[in-house]
Design a protein around this motif. Structure first.
Motif, mmCIF file in Angstrom:
data_model
loop_
_atom_site.group_PDB
_atom_site.id
_atom_site.type_symbol
_atom_site.label_atom_id
_atom_site.label_comp_id
_atom_site.label_asym_id
_atom_site.label_seq_id
_atom_site.Cartn_x
_atom_site.Cartn_y
_atom_site.Cartn_z
ATOM 1 N N PRO A 1 50.315 42.981 62.447
ATOM 2 C CA PRO A 1 49.408 43.716 61.578
ATOM 3 C C PRO A 1 50.052 43.770 60.208
ATOM 4 N N ASP A 2 51.360 44.063 60.166
ATOM 5 C CA ASP A 2 51.966 44.348 58.756
ATOM 6 C C ASP A 2 51.949 42.967 57.842
ATOM 7 N N PHE A 3 52.303 41.649 58.574
ATOM 8 C CA PHE A 3 52.043 40.344 57.704
ATOM 9 C C PHE A 3 50.728 40.103 57.251
ATOM 10 N N PHE A 4 49.833 40.344 58.113
ATOM 11 C CA PHE A 4 48.391 40.162 57.622
ATOM 12 C C PHE A 4 47.977 41.242 56.699
ATOM 13 N N LEU A 5 48.570 42.403 56.889
ATOM 14 C CA LEU A 5 48.170 43.145 55.667
ATOM 15 C C LEU A 5 48.885 43.041 54.270
ATOM 16 N N ALA A 6 50.148 42.710 54.435
ATOM 17 C CA ALA A 6 50.731 42.063 53.210
ATOM 18 C C ALA A 6 50.150 40.854 52.697
ATOM 19 N N LEU A 7 49.613 39.905 53.469
ATOM 20 C CA LEU A 7 49.030 38.826 52.945
ATOM 21 C C LEU A 7 47.626 39.105 52.222
ATOM 22 N N LYS A 8 46.886 39.908 53.103
ATOM 23 C CA LYS A 8 45.822 40.655 52.463
ATOM 24 C C LYS A 8 45.947 41.313 50.962
ATOM 25 N N ASN A 9 46.879 41.959 50.928
ATOM 26 C CA ASN A 9 47.175 42.855 49.657
ATOM 27 C C ASN A 9 47.397 41.707 48.415
ATOM 28 N N SER A 10 48.237 40.672 48.847
ATOM 29 C CA SER A 10 48.703 39.537 47.964
ATOM 30 C C SER A 10 47.406 38.861 47.464
ATOM 31 N N ALA A 11 46.617 38.378 48.454
ATOM 32 C CA ALA A 11 45.570 37.719 48.068
ATOM 33 C C ALA A 11 44.350 38.270 47.369
ATOM 34 N N VAL A 12 44.190 39.633 47.504
ATOM 35 C CA VAL A 12 43.374 40.433 46.678
ATOM 36 C C VAL A 12 44.107 40.965 45.476
ATOM 37 N N TYR A 13 45.128 41.062 45.476
ATOM 38 C CA TYR A 13 45.882 41.240 43.809
ATOM 39 C C TYR A 13 45.861 39.964 43.178
ATOM 40 N N THR A 14 46.032 38.757 43.865
ATOM 41 C CA THR A 14 45.767 37.515 42.983
ATOM 42 C C THR A 14 44.404 37.453 42.557
ATOM 43 N N LEU A 15 43.259 37.478 43.270
ATOM 44 C CA LEU A 15 42.084 37.343 43.044
ATOM 45 C C LEU A 15 41.816 38.293 41.912
ATOM 46 N N TRP A 16 42.113 39.452 41.760
ATOM 47 C CA TRP A 16 41.894 40.402 40.763
ATOM 48 C C TRP A 16 42.603 39.887 39.444
ATOM 49 N N THR A 17 43.973 39.661 39.325
ATOM 50 C CA THR A 17 44.621 39.023 38.221
ATOM 51 C C THR A 17 43.911 37.697 37.658
ATOM 52 N N LEU A 18 43.393 36.993 38.501
ATOM 53 C CA LEU A 18 42.559 35.823 38.073
ATOM 54 C C LEU A 18 41.250 36.277 37.413
ATOM 55 N N VAL A 19 40.384 37.226 37.886
ATOM 56 C CA VAL A 19 39.329 37.721 37.247
ATOM 57 C C VAL A 19 39.709 38.421 35.927
ATOM 58 N N VAL A 20 40.688 39.013 35.686
ATOM 59 C CA VAL A 20 41.227 39.767 34.530
ATOM 60 C C VAL A 20 41.880 38.825 33.692
ATOM 61 N N LEU A 21 42.956 38.250 34.075
ATOM 62 C CA LEU A 21 43.780 37.424 33.245
ATOM 63 C C LEU A 21 43.559 35.883 32.703
ATOM 64 N N ILE A 22 42.159 35.642 33.021
ATOM 65 C CA ILE A 22 41.772 34.427 32.462
ATOM 66 C C ILE A 22 40.715 34.642 31.539
ATOM 67 N N PRO A 23 39.604 35.152 31.852
ATOM 68 C CA PRO A 23 38.364 35.390 30.709
ATOM 69 C C PRO A 23 38.932 36.253 29.498
ATOM 70 N N ILE A 24 39.566 37.524 29.968
ATOM 71 C CA ILE A 24 39.855 38.471 28.848
ATOM 72 C C ILE A 24 40.924 37.680 27.819
ATOM 73 N N PRO A 25 41.762 37.015 28.348
ATOM 74 C CA PRO A 25 42.691 36.353 27.236
ATOM 75 C C PRO A 25 42.133 35.106 26.616
ATOM 76 N N LEU A 26 41.194 34.837 27.327
ATOM 77 C CA LEU A 26 40.512 33.458 26.672
ATOM 78 C C LEU A 26 39.654 34.185 25.405
ATOM 79 N N LEU A 27 38.911 35.272 25.847
ATOM 80 C CA LEU A 27 38.063 35.901 24.658
ATOM 81 C C LEU A 27 38.915 36.383 23.374
#
Length: 315
Positions: free
Chosen positions: A83-109
């Motif tokens: 469970p710990d590895f899958f939780l860590a992988l989920k947290n990293s994936a969610v974090y990566t997704l949110w950084t893509l949502v924030v750190l691509i369109p906003i810097p572009l604008l």
């Protein structure tokens, strides 16, 4: 001067000239010179990337204790099903997704606004937005911890209580903890991505915008029909490095929780490697986690590059 001595001197001069010609031909050879020029990169790649990578893969098949190592085959990889590895992988994936949502369109604008000739003091804004990357992430994490502390007198809680809301324990809940990690990363990397997009904007020919003005296109049409398509190479590059940075994130989480987040809400894959490899002295298991992380990141990026057309040859 004796003839024998004179002949000896001439022979030495001839040998020296021959050596110089050989060295000169080697240095300026079209076949050899390219290899000489790229040799520093090749050496650094072999010493600091390929050798550590092969060593890590080799370590992942061993149980490593202080002073001894035992070959155990795939046992370390079997232990990843927890469970710990899958939780860590989920947290990293969610974090990566949110950084893509924030750190691509906003810097572009932001880059579009900062590239405008009508914006006064744009050099000041560029410098101010780039400043956070010069700040240590640990210092930034401490500042964010103080701002989002649990007490009612902390900056953010004092603001929301004045607005009529209840104070919040930002570091104790899953959603707010992820919000803080993404916010810290966004504060730190926003200016860098803006510079990437600015460099791409300055390479777009102005004649295209002038032709669009003649055709009667408004700013929105010029943005979506000229700016966005011609910034695709920069967008693909920023997306690629953001995926790598997202999955390898460790500093933001460690700065906020020092590796001890409640219910592992801040546990990432790299944080899990640190915990197993250095805190629990299980280097073999930590190496196996690292190998799996490398495979996951490479797979995600290859899929991303395929669907963004990065592998297609330009006409």
């Amino acid at each position: 001067m004796k003839p024998e001595l004179n002949l000896s001197i001439k022979n030495k001069e001839t040998v020296q000239r021959t050596k110089n010609n050989i060295i000169k031909n080697l240095l300026f050879s079209q076949k050899i010179t390219p290899y000489v020029m790229v040799s520093p990169f090749i050496i650094l790649f072999l010493v600091f990337f390929l050798y550590p990578l092969l060593s890590t893969i080799n370590m992942s098949f061993y149980k490593i204790l202080p002073g001894e190592s035992t070959f155990i085959g795939l046992e370390n990889y079997k232990r990843l099903w927890n469970p710990d590895f899958f939780l860590a992988l989920k947290n990293s994936a969610v974090y990566t997704l949110w950084t893509l949502v924030v750190l691509i369109p906003i810097p572009l604008l932001f880059s579009v606004f900062l590239n405008s000739h009508h914006l006064p003091g744009k050099e000041i804004f560029r410098s101010a937005l780039f400043m956070p990357i010069l700040t240590s992430v640990i210092v930034g994490g401490v500042i964010f911890k103080l701002m989002f502390a649990q007490s009612d007198t902390a900056l953010i809680n004092s603001i929301i209580t004045k607005l009529g809301f209840n104070s919040h324990e930002w570091l104790m809940e899953k959603g707010s903890g992820m919000f803080m990690m993404v916010m810290l990363a966004s504060w730190r990397w926003l200016g860098v991505n803006i510079l990437y997009f600015l460099s791409g904007l300055q390479n777009i020919p102005k004649e295209l915008y002038e032709a669009a003005d003649i055709d009667g296109a408004n700013k929105m049409k010029k943005f979506f029909l000229i700016t966005v398509p011609l910034l695709r190479p920069v967008t693909v590059y920023v997306t690629t490095i953001s995926i790598f940075a997202g999955f390898r994130m460790f500093e933001e989480s460690y700065a906020l929780w020092q590796g001890q987040s409640p219910s592992n809400i801040g546990l990432t894959v790299v944080g899990y490697i640190y915990r197993q490899g250095f805190q629990f002295n299980d280097m073999g298991f930590g190496a196996a986690i690292g190998v799996v992380l490398l495979i996951i990141v490479l797979t995600v990026n290859l899929i991303q590059l395929k669907y963004t057309g990065a592998f297609k040859k330009e006409d």
